[in-house]
Design a protein around this motif. Structure first.
Motif, PDB file in Angstrom:
ATOM      1  N   UNK A  26       0.842  -1.184   0.000  1.00 49.19           N
ATOM      2  CA  UNK A  26       0.000   0.000   0.000  1.00 49.19           C
ATOM      3  C   UNK A  26       0.881   1.239   0.000  1.00 49.19           C
ATOM      4  N   UNK A  27       0.610   2.178  -0.894  1.00 47.21           N
ATOM      5  CA  UNK A  27       1.371   3.436  -0.910  1.00 47.21           C
ATOM      6  C   UNK A  27       0.969   4.303   0.281  1.00 47.21           C
ATOM      7  N   UNK A  28       1.792   5.282   0.572  1.00 43.03           N
ATOM      8  CA  UNK A  28       1.515   6.131   1.734  1.00 43.03           C
ATOM      9  C   UNK A  28       0.151   6.805   1.638  1.00 43.03           C
ATOM     10  N   UNK A  29      -0.315   7.087   0.406  1.00 42.16           N
ATOM     11  CA  UNK A  29      -1.605   7.756   0.257  1.00 42.16           C
ATOM     12  C   UNK A  29      -2.772   6.777   0.336  1.00 42.16           C
ATOM     13  N   UNK A  30      -2.477   5.504   0.634  1.00 40.04           N
ATOM     14  CA  UNK A  30      -3.550   4.539   0.814  1.00 40.04           C
ATOM     15  C   UNK A  30      -3.859   3.732  -0.422  1.00 40.04           C
ATOM     16  N   UNK A  31      -3.218   4.034  -1.535  1.00 44.80           N
ATOM     17  CA  UNK A  31      -3.495   3.336  -2.791  1.00 44.80           C
ATOM     18  C   UNK A  31      -2.769   1.987  -2.823  1.00 44.80           C
ATOM     19  N   UNK A  32      -3.496   0.880  -2.987  1.00 42.85           N
ATOM     20  CA  UNK A  32      -2.822  -0.403  -3.105  1.00 42.85           C
ATOM     21  C   UNK A  32      -2.213  -0.556  -4.491  1.00 42.85           C
ATOM     22  N   UNK A 229     -12.237  -6.694   6.930  1.00 40.20           N
ATOM     23  CA  UNK A 229     -11.617  -5.556   7.622  1.00 40.20           C
ATOM     24  C   UNK A 229     -10.392  -5.029   6.861  1.00 40.20           C
ATOM     25  N   UNK A 230      -9.642  -5.939   6.234  1.00 41.16           N
ATOM     26  CA  UNK A 230      -8.461  -5.489   5.492  1.00 41.16           C
ATOM     27  C   UNK A 230      -8.863  -4.598   4.314  1.00 41.16           C
ATOM     28  N   UNK A 232     -11.601  -2.765   4.225  1.00 38.51           N
ATOM     29  CA  UNK A 232     -12.308  -1.564   4.650  1.00 38.51           C
ATOM     30  C   UNK A 232     -11.405  -0.726   5.556  1.00 38.51           C
ATOM     31  N   UNK A 233     -11.724  -0.680   6.836  1.00 41.36           N
ATOM     32  CA  UNK A 233     -10.994   0.193   7.756  1.00 41.36           C
ATOM     33  C   UNK A 233      -9.491  -0.058   7.773  1.00 41.36           C
ATOM     34  N   UNK A 234      -9.092  -1.314   7.540  1.00 40.93           N
ATOM     35  CA  UNK A 234      -7.684  -1.672   7.672  1.00 40.93           C
ATOM     36  C   UNK A 234      -6.811  -1.050   6.606  1.00 40.93           C
ATOM     37  N   UNK A 235      -7.434  -0.650   5.505  1.00 40.30           N
ATOM     38  CA  UNK A 235      -6.721  -0.035   4.383  1.00 40.30           C
ATOM     39  C   UNK A 235      -5.530  -0.894   3.964  1.00 40.30           C
ATOM     40  N   UNK A 236      -5.743  -2.210   3.905  1.00 42.89           N
ATOM     41  CA  UNK A 236      -4.648  -3.097   3.548  1.00 42.89           C
ATOM     42  C   UNK A 236      -5.130  -4.136   2.544  1.00 42.89           C
ATOM     43  N   UNK A 237      -5.447  -3.687   1.335  1.00 41.93           N
ATOM     44  CA  UNK A 237      -5.932  -4.600   0.301  1.00 41.93           C
ATOM     45  C   UNK A 237      -4.920  -5.704  -0.007  1.00 41.93           C
TER      46      UNK A 237
END
Lengths: 270, 377
Positions: A26-32, A229-230, A232-237
């Protein structure tokens, strides 16, 4: 040709995204983004995850057993005694399943809450001062059974429908008691439907997260909740994708073993 | 069967071709690592308030008085085409994938994220006849932390997180987050199934920042939350049904949901009370925004203006039980909350440190790992 292209376009390609993401980060901006790191798979070796997997497996198996217990008598009654109401009865079972699974779970909450209809009724009878149904493992399994039992009823019904009723009569002649006839004639004749139904119930139950989320307690978290959860909230696609891929691998293995065992058996019996 | 052989070859060719095409296509979807950092490029220009088509409306389900939507359709002779999301992540993913909506409702930190990525259109306040209702002199929203000068968003609701409880079941509350460990309520206590809210509650008890991502602090938070499990009935964000169905005697909950339970659902209002714990309470807000790719931004501007009309804001307050920071409507909210002062809210309350901020992904993931462990243990 066309169906294959269709499958490739909409099924395989989305699967491919999941597989590629499972090696990504995941990039720092949240983009997987895609990548080639095995780190997400390495992260799966955590005893907590194994525990969740075993718990989910337990719930799914319990769901299968209960679904058989509920579905078989229902399918049997409709197929053999439904007469001209057969189709209407099947419709009566299927129609509620057109309503969203989520909504039906909320309906159970309303019925079974501590001050809900069922408990108020119980209190009025004086037999009990209420039962805490919700937020228990039972509630989660109950939700799963209610959610997926129709996938058991339909295949069992179909195989009972196809069965030659004279087999039962012949069975009665041979074995006398209705119970022995049922065990030695009816069940083997509907084996294929049962095996199919078991698979159709087991798979979605194992991956489900809605029942545990809405009806579960503090210790009923399932593998489906973990994956959800990964994403959604976890932001870890990427981690969620790795979990999905690992889960698919495990299930494919289980399924191959199961299908091999059941098809040989079905073949032997037919 | 031999005839199938060449077709199988074609099939595999096609498979390969489609897969390659799919991979090439991903570049557009953004799954391919990019080095280009988002720059502070000028915001997509504001639209003029005028009807330029039907309104494609994208919100949480049931998060606006249906009468207000109906009124808008009648007033401007347009249709409202409604879509719903069930999480901020879901909302963002759909817009990111290129779906076009005219208006959406992001929570503050998502406004910050989408603005930075150029996904939101500027909103020219001169186009809004009711702008004065939220952007009066001295208003917090003239320059909120998540959107400098409120350039791309207009505030929607404000909400506070605290503890609701049943006065007929629980004798003593202490005004602290420790009440979520109340012995008397054991087995009837719920914590919100929400990563930010749950971690914030524990962080406040320990005296840490609600957005903390420090390993040592997160570790303490984890232990504290796990120690709560034996008192819990569950983790759930369905605070309304848990409270009104009697399953919850003590609930970590949102102020507006509490007011709804007490004022609209309860058989006996005085059986329900709410406290804003003394260690601090997260207070957050959400907003309306117009996605950069909206097809009908003009209608969306009219819609925002419509929602800022005080009489519509009052209707929404009375429907949702959450305050809207619309000047002439705030009194209607204060009136709803008059019996439960701790559930009352003032726009001034937003000037507190306990808001959920936009964090870099590694910090979100560190927090998520803790939350997963708490729920899984």
């Amino acid at each position: 040709m066309v169906p294959t292209a269709w499958m490739v376009a909409f099924f395989v390609s989305s699967m491919l995204v999941v597989v590629l993401l499972s090696f990504g980060h995941t990039q720092a901006d949240g983009q997987p983004v895609f990548g080639t790191t095995p780190a997400n798979f390495a992260a799966l070796w955590d005893p907590v995850y194994l525990e969740l997997f075993l718990r989910s497996l337990g719930y799914a198996l319990a769901t299968v057993v209960l679904s058989v217990a509920v579905a078989y008598p229902v399918a049997y009654a409709i197929a053999l005694h439904g007469g001209r109401y057969k189709n209407a009865l099947i419709a009566a079972i299927v129609v509620p399943f057109f309503a969203s699974y989520l909504i039906r779970m909320y309906a159970w909450k309303a019925l079974l809450s501590d001050e809900g209809l069922v408990n108020s009724g119980l209190r009025k009878t004086g037999l009990s001062d209420g039962i805490a149904f919700l937020n228990t493992p039972w509630a989660v399994v109950g939700g799963l059974v209610y959610g997926f039992v129709v996938f058991m009823i339909l295949p069992v019904y179909a195989s009972l429908e196809r069965m030659d009723v004279s087999l039962i009569e012949a069975g009665k002649d041979l074995y006398h008691g209705p119970l022995r006839t049922f065990v030695t004639v009816t069940i083997p004749a509907t084996r294929a439907g049962l095996y199919g139904g078991m698979l159709l119930v087991f798979l979605p139950a194992l991956g489900d997260f809605v029942s545990a989320q809405l009806l579960g307690g503090p210790r009923t978290y399932m593998i489906g909740n973990l994956i959800q959860q990964q994403f959604a909230e976890g932001q870890n696609w990427p981690l969620g994708s790795a979990m999905t891929v690992a889960m698919m691998g495990a299930l494919t293995l289980l399924m191959v073993v199961y299908l091999r065992a059941t098809t040989t058996r079905t073949r032997e019996h037919s | 069967m031999t005839g199938a052989v060449p077709s199988a070859t074609r099939r595999s060719l096609l498979k390969g071709g489609l897969a390659a095409g799919a991979v090439a296509g991903f570049a557009g979807c953004g799954y391919v690592p990019s080095k280009t950092k988002p720059t502070e490029s000028p915001l997509p220009k504001s639209a003029k308030s005028r009807v330029d088509g039907d309104l494609v409306y994208f919100n949480w389900a049931d998060y606006l008085d249906p009468g207000v939507l109906k009124g808008f359709q009648e007033e401007y002779g347009v249709k409202v085409i409604e879509s719903n999301f069930d999480s901020m992540e879901g909302m963002y993913a759909k817009i990111n994938a290129g779906n076009q909506y005219d208006i959406t409702f992001p929570i503050a930190k998502w406004v910050a994220k989408m603005r930075r990525e150029g996904k939101l259109r500027a909103i020219d306040k001169d186009q809004l006849s009711n702008a004065e209702q939220v952007y009066y002199s001295g208003s917090y929203f003239n320059d909120p932390w998540y959107d400098a000068k409120s350039a791309v968003s207009v505030p929607f609701t404000v909400y506070k997180t605290g503890v609701g409880w049943r006065t007929d079941k629980i004798d003593a509350m202490t005004g602290s987050w420790n009440d979520l460990w109340n012995e008397q309520g054991a087995g009837h206590i719920f914590t919100l199934d929400d990563q930010d809210e749950a971690l914030a509650m524990a962080a406040l008890l320990l005296g840490y920042d609600v957005n903390t991502a420090k390993a040592s602090e997160l570790d303490e938070i984890k232990k504290l939350l796990i120690s709560q499990k034996k008192y819990l009935r569950g983790y759930s964000s369905d605070d309304v049904n848990n409270m009104s169905g009697g399953d919850a005697w003590i609930h970590h909950m949102w102020s507006g949901d509490f007011l709804y339970v007490r004022e609209a659902l309860a058989k006996k209002k005085t059986d329900y009370d709410f406290e804003a714990p003394k260690e601090g309470t997260p207070i957050n807000s959400d907003a309306y925004a117009i996605p950069a790719n909206a097809k009908h931004p003009g209608t969306a501007m009219l819609f925002i203006d419509w929602l800022l009309r005080p009489e519509n804001a009052v209707k929404n307050i009375q429907y949702l039980y959450y305050p809207f920071p619309v000047k002439d409507a705030v009194a209607a909210f204060n009136d709803l909350a008059k019996d439960v002062p701790d559930a009352d809210l003032d726009v001034k309350d937003l000037e507190n440190p306990d808001v959920f901020r936009l964090l870099p992904a590694d910090q979100v993931q560190a927090r998520a790992a803790v939350w997963t462990e708490v729920k899984a243990s």
